[in-house]
Design a protein around this motif. Structure first.
Motif, PDB file in Angstrom:
ATOM      1  N   PRO A   1       0.349  -1.476   0.288  1.00 30.32           N
ATOM      2  CA  PRO A   1      -0.134   0.693   0.089  1.00 30.32           C
ATOM      3  C   PRO A   1       0.652   1.532   0.193  1.00 30.32           C
ATOM      4  N   GLU A   2       2.040   1.278   0.766  1.00 28.61           N
ATOM      5  CA  GLU A   2       2.898   2.593   1.027  1.00 28.61           C
ATOM      6  C   GLU A   2       3.649   2.955   0.081  1.00 28.61           C
ATOM      7  N   VAL A   3       3.805   2.128  -1.292  1.00 32.04           N
ATOM      8  CA  VAL A   3       4.922   1.963  -2.649  1.00 32.04           C
ATOM      9  C   VAL A   3       4.167   1.574  -4.088  1.00 32.04           C
ATOM     10  N   ALA A   4       3.988   2.933  -4.205  1.00 30.99           N
ATOM     11  CA  ALA A   4       3.588   2.925  -6.116  1.00 30.99           C
ATOM     12  C   ALA A   4       4.615   2.992  -6.978  1.00 30.99           C
ATOM     13  N   VAL A   5       4.465   1.621  -7.601  1.00 33.68           N
ATOM     14  CA  VAL A   5       5.250   1.357  -8.814  1.00 33.68           C
ATOM     15  C   VAL A   5       4.399   1.764  -9.858  1.00 33.68           C
TER      16      VAL A   5
ATOM     17  N   VAL B   1       7.933   4.387  -7.805  1.00 31.80           N
ATOM     18  CA  VAL B   1       9.558   3.549  -7.955  1.00 31.80           C
ATOM     19  C   VAL B   1       9.257   4.087  -9.733  1.00 31.80           C
ATOM     20  N   VAL B   2       9.847   4.654 -10.137  1.00 31.96           N
ATOM     21  CA  VAL B   2       9.623   4.687 -11.984  1.00 31.96           C
ATOM     22  C   VAL B   2      10.460   4.169 -12.049  1.00 31.96           C
TER      23      VAL B   2
ATOM     24  N   ALA C   1      15.801  12.924 -12.516  1.00 36.93           N
ATOM     25  CA  ALA C   1      15.114  13.401 -11.844  1.00 36.93           C
ATOM     26  C   ALA C   1      15.034  12.518 -10.160  1.00 36.93           C
ATOM     27  N   CYS C   2      14.818  11.483 -10.370  1.00 38.02           N
ATOM     28  CA  CYS C   2      14.366  11.140  -9.648  1.00 38.02           C
ATOM     29  C   CYS C   2      15.613  10.838  -8.437  1.00 38.02           C
ATOM     30  N   ASP C   3      15.034  10.896  -6.985  1.00 44.20           N
ATOM     31  CA  ASP C   3      16.013  11.074  -5.688  1.00 44.20           C
ATOM     32  C   ASP C   3      16.992  10.094  -5.563  1.00 44.20           C
ATOM     33  N   LEU C   4      16.548   8.654  -6.002  1.00 40.78           N
ATOM     34  CA  LEU C   4      17.161   7.565  -5.728  1.00 40.78           C
ATOM     35  C   LEU C   4      17.111   6.553  -6.954  1.00 40.78           C
TER      36      LEU C   4
END
Length: 268
Positions: A12-16, A53-54, A124-127
């Protein structure tokens, strides 16, 4: 979400968020990038999602500009050719800014080629995490253009240093996943890069929500700061904010004494 952008929540806490045009290596056609920006904007206001997550479908993360079927950018009806070009760049730049403006940390799970604008998207992503088959290329110079696009000349030197950035941008060479990890372009290489990114997101989700959001803000502010003396109060105020308004620090102290994970309520 059906179509060229897929949205999944393995926990629930992570969207891909998956770019889903594998036959074109997830190139930056407007029919991909516009819904990507819209999806990110929606996730920004989802308070259950604590990390995003992208990634890309198939063998590529994102191969940059689509030179064969780019589609039509929004808001171009009746405009001249120069204005059309401006609207096109605004649409792509908006996706980069949407990633930076997300409250949640964004983790790039680079599963394959990240070329040109795809490299910018990852930066552009943080990690950033990479699969062994991933590689990175600043492709503009190979196409007779500049290597600078979508913030690349801002983001890349801050990720790997100015000398390495110049090497990557001026030579147009490929950077393998192994080299990317060595120079700090990615923080790790994983066989199942999406699973590793989701696990990183789950770890982030275990901490204080405002603590993570403020950390992301201060990381970006610190990169852009003109000097340490003027920047220090920004960090100090963030620490005071959470120290005074929540019981998180006391909970962390109790948890260490009791040898258990801390449970942060972000409240007193």
């Amino acid at each position: 979400m059906a179509g060229f952008i897929l949205l999944d929540r393995p926990v629930p806490e992570v969207a891909v968020v998956t770019l889903n045009r594998p036959e074109r290596m997830n190139a930056m056609a407007f029919e991909v990038m516009v819904p990507l920006g819209e999806t990110l904007a929606e996730l920004r206001h989802d308070n259950v999602v604590r990390a995003v997550v992208v990634t890309g479908a198939g063998a590529g993360f994102c191969s940059g500009a689509d030179q064969e079927s780019a589609g039509v950018p929004p808001g171009v009806a009746g405009v001249t050719r120069p204005t059309y070009a401006l609207r096109a760049m605004e649409a792509l730049e908006g996706v980069i800014l949407a990633i930076r403006q997300l409250r949640q940390p964004v983790i790039a799970a680079v599963n394959g080629a990240a070329i040109g604008g795809g490299l910018c998207l990852a930066l552009a992503c943080d990690l950033r995490l990479a699969a062994p088959s991933a590689y990175f290329r600043a492709a503009g110079i190979n196409n007779g253009l500049t290597a600078s696009e979508l913030g690349l000349s801002y983001l890349l030197p801050r990720a790997v240093g100015s000398t390495r950035a110049a090497d990557i941008m001026l030579t147009g060479r490929d950077v393998t996943a192994e080299e990317a990890e060595r120079i700090g372009l990615v923080s790790g290489v994983h066989d199942d890069v999406v699973a590793a990114a989701v696990e990183t997101g789950r770890r982030i989700a275990g901490f204080s929500q405002p603590g993570i959001e403020l950390t992301k803000k201060t990381l970006h502010a610190g990169i852009a700061a003109g000097g340490l003396e003027s920047y220090l109060p920004t960090e100090g105020l963030g620490q005071l904010y959470l120290r005074l308004l929540t019981g998180n620090f006391e909970e962390a102290t109790r948890a260490r004494k009791e040898r258990r994970p801390a449970e942060f309520t972000d409240d007193r």
